[in-house]
Each structure stands twice: as structure tokens, then as C-alpha cells.
Design an enzyme around this catalytic site. Structure first.
Site, short mmCIF file in Angstrom:
data_model
loop_
_atom_site.label_atom_id
_atom_site.label_comp_id
_atom_site.label_asym_id
_atom_site.label_seq_id
_atom_site.Cartn_x
_atom_site.Cartn_y
_atom_site.Cartn_z
N HIS A 77 0.54 4.10 -2.84
CA HIS A 77 0.18 5.49 -2.52
C HIS A 77 1.30 6.47 -2.85
O HIS A 77 1.04 7.64 -3.10
CB HIS A 77 -0.25 5.61 -1.06
CG HIS A 77 -1.67 5.21 -0.83
ND1 HIS A 77 -2.43 5.67 0.20
CD2 HIS A 77 -2.48 4.38 -1.55
CE1 HIS A 77 -3.65 5.14 0.13
NE2 HIS A 77 -3.70 4.35 -0.92
N TRP A 120 -10.51 -8.66 2.83
CA TRP A 120 -11.30 -8.97 1.63
C TRP A 120 -11.37 -10.48 1.37
O TRP A 120 -12.27 -10.95 0.71
CB TRP A 120 -10.69 -8.30 0.40
CG TRP A 120 -10.82 -6.81 0.35
CD1 TRP A 120 -11.83 -6.11 -0.26
CD2 TRP A 120 -9.92 -5.83 0.88
NE1 TRP A 120 -11.60 -4.76 -0.12
CE2 TRP A 120 -10.44 -4.56 0.57
CE3 TRP A 120 -8.71 -5.89 1.60
CZ2 TRP A 120 -9.81 -3.36 0.93
CZ3 TRP A 120 -8.09 -4.71 1.98
CH2 TRP A 120 -8.63 -3.47 1.64
N HIS A 133 -6.44 -6.08 -3.55
CA HIS A 133 -7.24 -6.23 -2.33
C HIS A 133 -7.45 -7.69 -1.94
O HIS A 133 -8.14 -7.96 -0.95
CB HIS A 133 -8.56 -5.46 -2.46
CG HIS A 133 -8.39 -3.98 -2.30
ND1 HIS A 133 -9.38 -3.07 -2.52
CD2 HIS A 133 -7.31 -3.24 -1.91
CE1 HIS A 133 -8.94 -1.84 -2.30
NE2 HIS A 133 -7.68 -1.92 -1.94
N ARG A 176 0.83 -1.21 0.00
CA ARG A 176 0.00 0.00 0.00
C ARG A 176 0.86 1.26 0.00
O ARG A 176 0.53 2.26 -0.64
CB ARG A 176 -0.96 -0.01 1.20
CG ARG A 176 -2.02 1.07 1.09
CD ARG A 176 -3.20 0.86 2.04
NE ARG A 176 -4.36 1.63 1.55
CZ ARG A 176 -4.91 2.65 2.21
NH1 ARG A 176 -4.45 3.01 3.38
NH2 ARG A 176 -5.92 3.30 1.69
FE1 CCH Z 1 -6.46 -0.25 -1.56
N1 CCH Z 1 -7.37 0.27 0.19
N2 CCH Z 1 -7.73 0.95 -2.59
N3 CCH Z 1 -5.44 -0.65 -3.28
N4 CCH Z 1 -5.14 -1.34 -0.49
C1 CCH Z 1 -7.07 -0.20 1.44
C2 CCH Z 1 -6.12 -1.13 1.76
C3 CCH Z 1 -5.23 -1.69 0.83
C4 CCH Z 1 -8.75 1.68 -2.06
C5 CCH Z 1 -9.03 1.86 -0.72
C6 CCH Z 1 -8.40 1.16 0.30
C7 CCH Z 1 -5.74 -0.18 -4.52
C8 CCH Z 1 -6.91 0.51 -4.87
C9 CCH Z 1 -7.79 1.05 -3.96
C10 CCH Z 1 -4.08 -2.07 -1.03
C11 CCH Z 1 -3.61 -1.99 -2.33
C12 CCH Z 1 -4.24 -1.30 -3.36
C13 CCH Z 1 -7.93 0.43 2.40
C14 CCH Z 1 -7.89 0.17 3.90
C15 CCH Z 1 -8.76 1.27 1.71
C16 CCH Z 1 -9.86 2.13 2.27
C17 CCH Z 1 -6.79 1.00 4.59
C18 CCH Z 1 -6.73 0.73 6.06
O1 CCH Z 1 -7.76 0.93 6.75
O2 CCH Z 1 -5.67 0.30 6.54
C19 CCH Z 1 -9.52 2.26 -3.15
C20 CCH Z 1 -10.74 3.14 -2.97
C21 CCH Z 1 -8.94 1.85 -4.31
C22 CCH Z 1 -9.35 2.11 -5.73
O3 CCH Z 1 -10.40 2.61 -6.01
C23 CCH Z 1 -4.68 -0.50 -5.43
C24 CCH Z 1 -4.64 -0.11 -6.91
C25 CCH Z 1 -3.74 -1.19 -4.70
C26 CCH Z 1 -2.39 -1.76 -5.13
C27 CCH Z 1 -2.08 -2.06 -6.38
C28 CCH Z 1 -3.54 -2.94 -0.01
C29 CCH Z 1 -2.41 -3.97 -0.20
C30 CCH Z 1 -4.26 -2.70 1.16
C31 CCH Z 1 -4.10 -3.39 2.52
C32 CCH Z 1 -3.24 -2.57 3.45
C33 CCH Z 1 -3.09 -3.18 4.81
O4 CCH Z 1 -2.59 -2.47 5.70
O5 CCH Z 1 -3.43 -4.34 5.03
#
Ligand code: CCH
Length: 288
Positions: free
Chosen positions: A48, A187, A171, A44
Site C-alpha cells: 500500500h 484465502w 493473497h 500489505r
Molecule cells: Fe490485498 N487485500 N488486494 N494484495 N492483501 C487484503 C489483504 C491483503 C486487494 C484487497 C485486499 C494485493 C492486491 C489486492 C495483501 C497483499 C496484496 C484485504 C483485506 C483486501 C480487501 C484487508 C483486511 O481486512 O485486513 C485488492 C482489491 C487487490 C487487487 O485488486 C497485492 C498486489 C498484494 C501484494 C503484492 C496481503 C498480504 C493481505 C493480508 C493482510 C493481512 O492483514 O493479513
């Protein structure tokens, strides 16, 4: 006699493989975080750092590592990513020659590969920039929004529908945290292993609104233990997105191939590389 001139240090594949190995070792050693791995939060961070790119102005992207500075580090979307930056700090201390911006992306590459995802070819050459290069808030996606928002945000980076769906498959990994995004839960049932389960679950399971005091999110009807964000549901509701969701649900190889291609593009947005495109490095995983 002739003076011995010391050649400047030019980092090579082997030097970066050493750093990859150091990150992989830390991932294995620090297995009591979250579901047993820092891998998801490392991915993540890399996403970002990269996803702020705007192709029209050629600003943002992984070059610069500007999330180190308060304005960008404090953006709501980046809440919790300090855990990933702190995890990488001892690696930066051990290999001070790597830039933060190359290191964060290498962290993402290592996380994907160590969680049994596809190989992610890599180029080095990002430089760290000062806080004047911080991007404005609002460039990263908002999970409460719909398909037009997804297309606006990823379109700004230069992506099409197919890549948007492939990237969303990330996700399969990790979870939401109430103290970060406000959302809660994982997820998939295997949040530290890269699979196409995110797509399978979207297509095969029934989803309903979760009844709780938090923001609007979905839960699976059967076990009520898994979650989907409003934006995740768009990936199966929108006709054009759904085509790819169904493809990736059926064909893990197609998902891995498209995910790898799209992530390589994402991680390189806006970076002025010297290393040519056809000379990317592919790192050995710890289990290769
Ligand atoms: Fe995401 N993401 N993401 N995401 N994401 C969150 C967590 C992860 C969105 C929203 C969220 C991508 C696209 C999107 C990861 C990778 C990717 C969370 C929870 C939200 C909200 C954060 C928390 O509470 O810790 C949205 C909206 C979109 C698109 O529309 C893309 C693209 C990627 C990578 C290629 C990953 C991995 C996580 C898990 C992080 C963790 O701490 O476990």
C-alpha cells in the site's frame, strides 16, 4: 597534527542485513498475532505504500512514507496497517539512520522471504517526505470492483495482465478482517506460508456467494472456510487473466519468479535511486 575527519556514514549491505535480521527476529518473537505472524500485514503495508504510484504524474509510490500522516493513513484501504507500522517502530528506534520508506519496504521483503517466498532483491535510497506528498484517496484497488477496475488501477502503475495476476498471488497470505475492510476470512489453509495455493484454489475449487450481512464475497463450497474477493474471482473469470492463473496453479517456480520480478518493480515505483539496478542486494533469510 592533522585533524581526523570522520567519514560520513554510508549504509552498506551488511547494515541493511542487520535490520532484515532484526525484523525476522521480531516476526519470530511476536507469533501470537492473527494466524501466528505479522508477515502478511507487513507485506500489505509495503504494497500500500508502493501501490499509490501514478506513472503519468510520477507521484506516489514507496518514496516518502506519507502513510505516516493522517490524510493517507486514514484512507479506507489503509485501515489496520497501523499494526504493521507499530510493529516496525522498535526497529526504527534501534536503527534510526534508516528512513521509514526504506524500512517499510524492507519489512515487506523480509516478510515474503521469512514466509518461505522467493528472494526479493532490494535497493535502498528512499527518503521520507512531508504530508504535502500524501496521495489522494482512491489510488488503491477496491475489492468490490471488476476486471476493468483492476486494469485501470494496476495499469496506472505501469503493470500488464501477467504482472497483475502474479501480484494477486500475495493473497495466499493473510486474511480479511471485518473491522478493517469489512470482508472476512483467509484465502488459503496456510496463510503464513507463501505458496501458489491461491491459484490452485481458484482453479480447482467451486466458489459460491457467502450468505451473510457483510459485503459481497465468495466462499469455497466444500469447507466454507476460505474466501475470495470479487476482484480475486476476476483473476480466474477473465480469459486473459485466467491463462496466467492456470500457469501459476501448475507451476510454482514460474509463480515465484514472476511474483519476485513484479514485486521488485512495485517496491521501486517512482523512487530516484542512486544504487544501480544491477547492484541490488539479496538478503539472507533466517533459515538460509
Ligand atoms: Fe490485498 N487485500 N488486494 N494484495 N492483501 C487484503 C489483504 C491483503 C486487494 C484487497 C485486499 C494485493 C492486491 C489486492 C495483501 C497483499 C496484496 C484485504 C483485506 C483486501 C480487501 C484487508 C483486511 O481486512 O485486513 C485488492 C482489491 C487487490 C487487487 O485488486 C497485492 C498486489 C498484494 C501484494 C503484492 C496481503 C498480504 C493481505 C493480508 C493482510 C493481512 O492483514 O493479513
Amino acid at each position: 597534527g592533522a585533524e581526523k575527519v570522520k567519514a560520513p556514514f554510508v549504509a552498506r549491505f551488511e547494515n541493511y542485513q542487520q535490520i532484515y535480521d532484526a525484523i525476522a527476529k521480531r516476526l519470530e518473537e511476536h507469533d501470537s498475532y492473527d494466524d501466528g505472524s505479522y508477515g502478511p500485514v507487513l507485506l500489505r503495508l509495503a504494497w500500500h505504500a508502493s501501490g499509490t504510484y501514478d506513472k503519468l504524474t510520477n507521484t506516489g509510490g514507496s518514496n516518502g512514507a506519507t502513510m505516516r500522516f493522517a490524510p493517507e493513513g486514514d484512507h479506507g484501504a489503509n485501515s489496520g496497517l497501523k499494526a504493521a507500522r507499530d510493529f516496525l517502530e522498535p526497529v526504527k528506534e534501534a536503527f534510526p539512520w534508516i528512513t521509514y520508506s526504506d524500512l517499510w519496504i524492507l519489512g515487506g521483503v523480509c516478510a515474503i522471504q521469512e514466509m518461505q517466498g522467493p528472494k526479493i532483491p532490494y535497493r535502498a535510497g528512499r527518503s521520507d517526505r512531508d504530508l504535502s506528498f500524501c496521495t489522494p484517496d482512491g489510488r488503491l484497488p477496491d475489492a468490490s470492483k471488476d476486471r476493468s477496475h483492476i486494469r485501470a488501477i494496476f495499469g496506472r502503475m505501469g503493470f500488464g495482465d501477467r504482472e497483475m495476476v502474479a501480484l494477486s498471488g500475495a493473497h495466499a497470505l493473510g486474511r480479511c478482517h471485518t473491522d478493517r475492510s469489512g470482508y472476512t476470512g483467509p484465502w488459503t489453509f496456510s496463510p503464513t506460508t507463501m505458496t501458489n495455493d491461491y491459484f490452485k484454489l481458484l482453479v480447482e475449487e467451486k466458489w459460491q456467494y457467502k450468505k451473510w450481512n457483510g459485503p459481497k464475497q465468495f466462499e469455497d463450497v466444500k469447507t466454507k472456510t476460505l474466501m475470495m474477493l470479487p476482484t480475486d474471482m476476476e483473476i480466474v473469470k477473465d480469459k486473459s487473466f485466467r491463462k496466467y492463473t492456470e500457469l501459476y496453479a501448475k507451476d510454482n517456480d514460474a509463480f515465484f519468479k514472476d511474483f519476485s520480478d513484479a514485486v521488485v518493480t512495485l517496491f521501486e515505483l517512482g523512487v530516484p535511486f542512486v544504487q544501480p539496478e544491477d547492484q541490488r542486494w539479496t538478503f539472507k533469510s533466517s533459515f538460509d
